[in-house]
Design a protein around this motif. Structure first.
Motif, PDB file in Angstrom:
ATOM      1  N   VAL A   9       0.841 -12.600   7.574  1.00  0.00           N
ATOM      2  CA  VAL A   9       1.401 -12.297   8.736  1.00  0.00           C
ATOM      3  C   VAL A   9       2.142 -10.458   8.421  1.00  0.00           C
ATOM      4  O   VAL A   9       1.127  -9.676   7.406  1.00  0.00           O
ATOM      5  CB  VAL A   9       3.091 -12.991   7.484  1.00  0.00           C
ATOM      6  CG1 VAL A   9       2.587 -14.711   7.535  1.00  0.00           C
ATOM      7  CG2 VAL A   9       2.722 -12.580   5.775  1.00  0.00           C
ATOM      8  N   GLN A  10       3.145 -10.558   8.461  1.00  0.00           N
ATOM      9  CA  GLN A  10       3.505  -8.604   8.798  1.00  0.00           C
ATOM     10  C   GLN A  10       3.760  -8.512   7.650  1.00  0.00           C
ATOM     11  O   GLN A  10       4.752  -9.471   6.401  1.00  0.00           O
ATOM     12  CB  GLN A  10       4.909  -8.708   9.617  1.00  0.00           C
ATOM     13  CG  GLN A  10       4.676  -9.558  10.928  1.00  0.00           C
ATOM     14  CD  GLN A  10       5.252 -10.468  11.503  1.00  0.00           C
ATOM     15  OE1 GLN A  10       5.301 -11.212   9.975  1.00  0.00           O
ATOM     16  NE2 GLN A  10       5.889 -10.944  12.616  1.00  0.00           N
ATOM     17  N   GLY A  11       3.950  -7.115   7.116  1.00  0.00           N
ATOM     18  CA  GLY A  11       3.736  -6.922   5.534  1.00  0.00           C
ATOM     19  C   GLY A  11       2.852  -7.318   4.717  1.00  0.00           C
ATOM     20  O   GLY A  11       3.173  -7.233   3.661  1.00  0.00           O
ATOM     21  N   SER A  12       1.845  -8.339   4.614  1.00  0.00           N
ATOM     22  CA  SER A  12       0.728  -8.412   4.020  1.00  0.00           C
ATOM     23  C   SER A  12      -0.544  -7.676   3.815  1.00  0.00           C
ATOM     24  O   SER A  12      -1.120  -7.936   2.447  1.00  0.00           O
ATOM     25  CB  SER A  12      -0.658  -9.386   4.655  1.00  0.00           C
ATOM     26  OG  SER A  12      -0.901  -9.496   6.534  1.00  0.00           O
ATOM     27  N   GLY A  13      -0.303  -6.052   4.516  1.00  0.00           N
ATOM     28  CA  GLY A  13      -1.098  -5.485   3.618  1.00  0.00           C
ATOM     29  C   GLY A  13      -2.763  -4.697   5.122  1.00  0.00           C
ATOM     30  O   GLY A  13      -2.632  -4.187   4.721  1.00  0.00           O
ATOM     31  N   LYS A  14      -2.319  -5.384   6.142  1.00  0.00           N
ATOM     32  CA  LYS A  14      -3.604  -5.398   6.868  1.00  0.00           C
ATOM     33  C   LYS A  14      -4.108  -3.789   7.229  1.00  0.00           C
ATOM     34  O   LYS A  14      -4.765  -3.462   6.887  1.00  0.00           O
ATOM     35  CB  LYS A  14      -3.511  -5.826   8.392  1.00  0.00           C
ATOM     36  CG  LYS A  14      -3.149  -7.614   8.218  1.00  0.00           C
ATOM     37  CD  LYS A  14      -2.933  -8.211   9.976  1.00  0.00           C
ATOM     38  CE  LYS A  14      -2.110  -8.329  10.438  1.00  0.00           C
ATOM     39  NZ  LYS A  14      -0.211  -8.232   9.695  1.00  0.00           N
ATOM     40  N   SER A  15      -2.665  -2.840   8.006  1.00  0.00           N
ATOM     41  CA  SER A  15      -2.839  -2.154   8.180  1.00  0.00           C
ATOM     42  C   SER A  15      -3.409  -0.605   6.967  1.00  0.00           C
ATOM     43  O   SER A  15      -3.631  -0.225   7.477  1.00  0.00           O
ATOM     44  CB  SER A  15      -1.670  -1.181   9.218  1.00  0.00           C
ATOM     45  OG  SER A  15      -1.835  -1.908  10.846  1.00  0.00           O
ATOM     46  N   THR A  16      -3.397  -1.032   5.975  1.00  0.00           N
ATOM     47  CA  THR A  16      -3.586  -0.596   5.094  1.00  0.00           C
ATOM     48  C   THR A  16      -4.109  -0.417   4.103  1.00  0.00           C
ATOM     49  O   THR A  16      -5.332   0.619   4.073  1.00  0.00           O
ATOM     50  CB  THR A  16      -2.026  -0.626   3.405  1.00  0.00           C
ATOM     51  OG1 THR A  16      -0.601  -0.774   4.187  1.00  0.00           O
ATOM     52  CG2 THR A  16      -2.341  -0.078   2.693  1.00  0.00           C
ATOM     53  N   ASP A  32       0.416  -3.737  18.380  1.00  0.00           N
ATOM     54  CA  ASP A  32       1.929  -3.127  18.516  1.00  0.00           C
ATOM     55  C   ASP A  32       1.579  -1.891  19.101  1.00  0.00           C
ATOM     56  O   ASP A  32       2.183  -1.321  19.594  1.00  0.00           O
ATOM     57  CB  ASP A  32       2.622  -3.410  16.649  1.00  0.00           C
ATOM     58  CG  ASP A  32       2.894  -4.628  16.272  1.00  0.00           C
ATOM     59  OD1 ASP A  32       2.816  -5.552  17.404  1.00  0.00           O
ATOM     60  OD2 ASP A  32       2.770  -4.199  15.412  1.00  0.00           O
ATOM     61  N   THR A  59      -1.416 -10.250  13.800  1.00  0.00           N
ATOM     62  CA  THR A  59      -1.399 -11.662  13.061  1.00  0.00           C
ATOM     63  C   THR A  59      -2.089 -12.333  12.822  1.00  0.00           C
ATOM     64  O   THR A  59      -2.720 -13.202  11.940  1.00  0.00           O
ATOM     65  CB  THR A  59       0.196 -11.641  13.156  1.00  0.00           C
ATOM     66  OG1 THR A  59      -0.020 -11.928  13.590  1.00  0.00           O
ATOM     67  CG2 THR A  59       1.273 -10.772  12.399  1.00  0.00           C
ATOM     68  N   ARG A  95       7.363  -5.864   0.476  1.00  0.00           N
ATOM     69  CA  ARG A  95       7.148  -4.860   1.148  1.00  0.00           C
ATOM     70  C   ARG A  95       7.117  -4.778   2.698  1.00  0.00           C
ATOM     71  O   ARG A  95       7.456  -3.007   2.652  1.00  0.00           O
ATOM     72  CB  ARG A  95       5.208  -4.911   1.190  1.00  0.00           C
ATOM     73  CG  ARG A  95       4.613  -5.403  -0.054  1.00  0.00           C
ATOM     74  CD  ARG A  95       2.876  -5.251  -0.062  1.00  0.00           C
ATOM     75  NE  ARG A  95       3.291  -6.348   0.775  1.00  0.00           N
ATOM     76  CZ  ARG A  95       2.169  -7.847  -0.098  1.00  0.00           C
ATOM     77  NH1 ARG A  95       2.404  -7.790  -1.437  1.00  0.00           N
ATOM     78  NH2 ARG A  95       1.988  -8.455   0.580  1.00  0.00           N
ATOM     79  N   ARG A  99       9.458  -0.401   4.265  1.00  0.00           N
ATOM     80  CA  ARG A  99       8.523   0.128   4.738  1.00  0.00           C
ATOM     81  C   ARG A  99       9.566   1.114   5.742  1.00  0.00           C
ATOM     82  O   ARG A  99      11.585   0.393   5.678  1.00  0.00           O
ATOM     83  CB  ARG A  99       8.285  -0.476   6.205  1.00  0.00           C
ATOM     84  CG  ARG A  99       7.012  -1.196   5.749  1.00  0.00           C
ATOM     85  CD  ARG A  99       5.800  -1.923   6.909  1.00  0.00           C
ATOM     86  NE  ARG A  99       6.615  -2.785   6.712  1.00  0.00           N
ATOM     87  CZ  ARG A  99       5.505  -3.554   7.919  1.00  0.00           C
ATOM     88  NH1 ARG A  99       4.037  -3.282   8.235  1.00  0.00           N
ATOM     89  NH2 ARG A  99       5.967  -4.925   8.671  1.00  0.00           N
ATOM     90  N   VAL A 105      10.393  -4.685  10.254  1.00  0.00           N
ATOM     91  CA  VAL A 105      10.612  -5.863  11.637  1.00  0.00           C
ATOM     92  C   VAL A 105      11.770  -6.750  10.727  1.00  0.00           C
ATOM     93  O   VAL A 105      11.376  -6.563   9.330  1.00  0.00           O
ATOM     94  CB  VAL A 105       8.995  -6.113  11.661  1.00  0.00           C
ATOM     95  CG1 VAL A 105       7.943  -5.941  11.773  1.00  0.00           C
ATOM     96  CG2 VAL A 105       8.464  -7.237  10.604  1.00  0.00           C
ATOM     97  N   ILE A 134      -4.035  -8.559  -3.327  1.00  0.00           N
ATOM     98  CA  ILE A 134      -2.599  -7.574  -3.686  1.00  0.00           C
ATOM     99  C   ILE A 134      -2.264  -7.865  -4.700  1.00  0.00           C
ATOM    100  O   ILE A 134      -2.171  -8.688  -5.702  1.00  0.00           O
ATOM    101  CB  ILE A 134      -2.320  -6.793  -3.207  1.00  0.00           C
ATOM    102  CG1 ILE A 134      -2.083  -6.136  -1.980  1.00  0.00           C
ATOM    103  CG2 ILE A 134      -1.105  -5.761  -3.337  1.00  0.00           C
ATOM    104  CD1 ILE A 134      -0.962  -6.013  -0.565  1.00  0.00           C
ATOM    105  N   GLY A 138      -1.391  -3.045  -7.367  1.00  0.00           N
ATOM    106  CA  GLY A 138      -1.255  -2.733  -5.914  1.00  0.00           C
ATOM    107  C   GLY A 138      -3.108  -2.365  -5.213  1.00  0.00           C
ATOM    108  O   GLY A 138      -2.588  -2.256  -4.026  1.00  0.00           O
ATOM    109  N   PHE A 140      -6.322  -3.805  -3.719  1.00  0.00           N
ATOM    110  CA  PHE A 140      -6.683  -5.054  -2.445  1.00  0.00           C
ATOM    111  C   PHE A 140      -8.042  -5.814  -3.104  1.00  0.00           C
ATOM    112  O   PHE A 140      -9.081  -5.153  -4.126  1.00  0.00           O
ATOM    113  CB  PHE A 140      -7.292  -4.629  -1.363  1.00  0.00           C
ATOM    114  CG  PHE A 140      -5.615  -4.030  -0.846  1.00  0.00           C
ATOM    115  CD1 PHE A 140      -4.910  -5.090  -0.107  1.00  0.00           C
ATOM    116  CD2 PHE A 140      -5.928  -2.348   0.530  1.00  0.00           C
ATOM    117  CE1 PHE A 140      -4.135  -4.665   0.924  1.00  0.00           C
ATOM    118  CE2 PHE A 140      -5.241  -1.995   0.657  1.00  0.00           C
ATOM    119  CZ  PHE A 140      -3.907  -2.746   1.268  1.00  0.00           C
TER     120      PHE A 140
END
Ligand code: ATP
Ligand code: MG
Length: 149
Positions: A9-16, A32, A59, A95, A99, A105, A134, A138, A140
């Protein structure tokens, strides 16, 4: 040659996680940023033709979202792996709240993705599935799921 498909989901840390693990080796394909499926398809096709490792940083909640990448990648001989970012809804919302600007979002969007999300299973065609969580500090934490997550 590796195709990496993120699920979370959005905010789950994928891009990080992408920046931490894959920035130096894999092209990032993110809807996006690319805005349209047509542009996504162009970049995907280029990666496949060039035997370039890539990460799908969307996502991807449903098997049908993932299938559009799995089939073509396997056909060319890529190893295909899923990373499932398993997170409680409240943690993703927290999280997301931290942002700034356009990165943030709407909460109903996160809840909607959370409701429909189906965890990836090997039958979809992956060579491996990894679960990403996480830790309270913090960090992964990645573990390979043997069977269904
Ligand atoms: N390991 C971590 N520890 C602490 N905070 C984190 C961690 N990973 C990500 N965050 C924070 O959580 C927020 C969401 O992370 P990120 O942007 O990577 O999520 P995302 O899954 O890519 O979301 P989206 O699908 O909306 O792009 C960011 O503010 C980020 O800084
Ligand atoms: Mg992201």
């Amino acid at each position: 040659m590796e195709a990496v498909i993120f699920v979370g989901v959005q905010g789950s840390g994928k891009s990080t996680f992408y920046r931490e693990r894959f920035f130096d080796t894999h092209v990032r394909i993110n809807l996006d940023m690319l805005r349209t499926r047509q542009r996504e398809q162009l970049l995907l096709t280029a990666c496949l033709a060039g035997r370039q490792p890539f990460v799908i940083d969307n996502t991807n909640p449903l098997p049908s979202d993932r299938a559009r990448y799995i089939g073509p990648a396997r056909q060319i001989g890529f190893r295909v792996v899923a990373y499932f970012f398993e997170t409680p809804l409240r943690d993703a919302i927290r999280r997301n709240n931290e942002r700034a600007g356009k990165q943030k979002v709407p909460v109903p969007g996160i809840a909607g993705t959370f409701r429909k999300l189906q965890a990836p299973i090997l039958e979809e065609g992956y060579d491996a599935i990894y679960k990403v969580t996480i830790s309270p500090e913090g960090a992964f934490v990645v573990s390979e799921t043997i069977d269904k997550p």
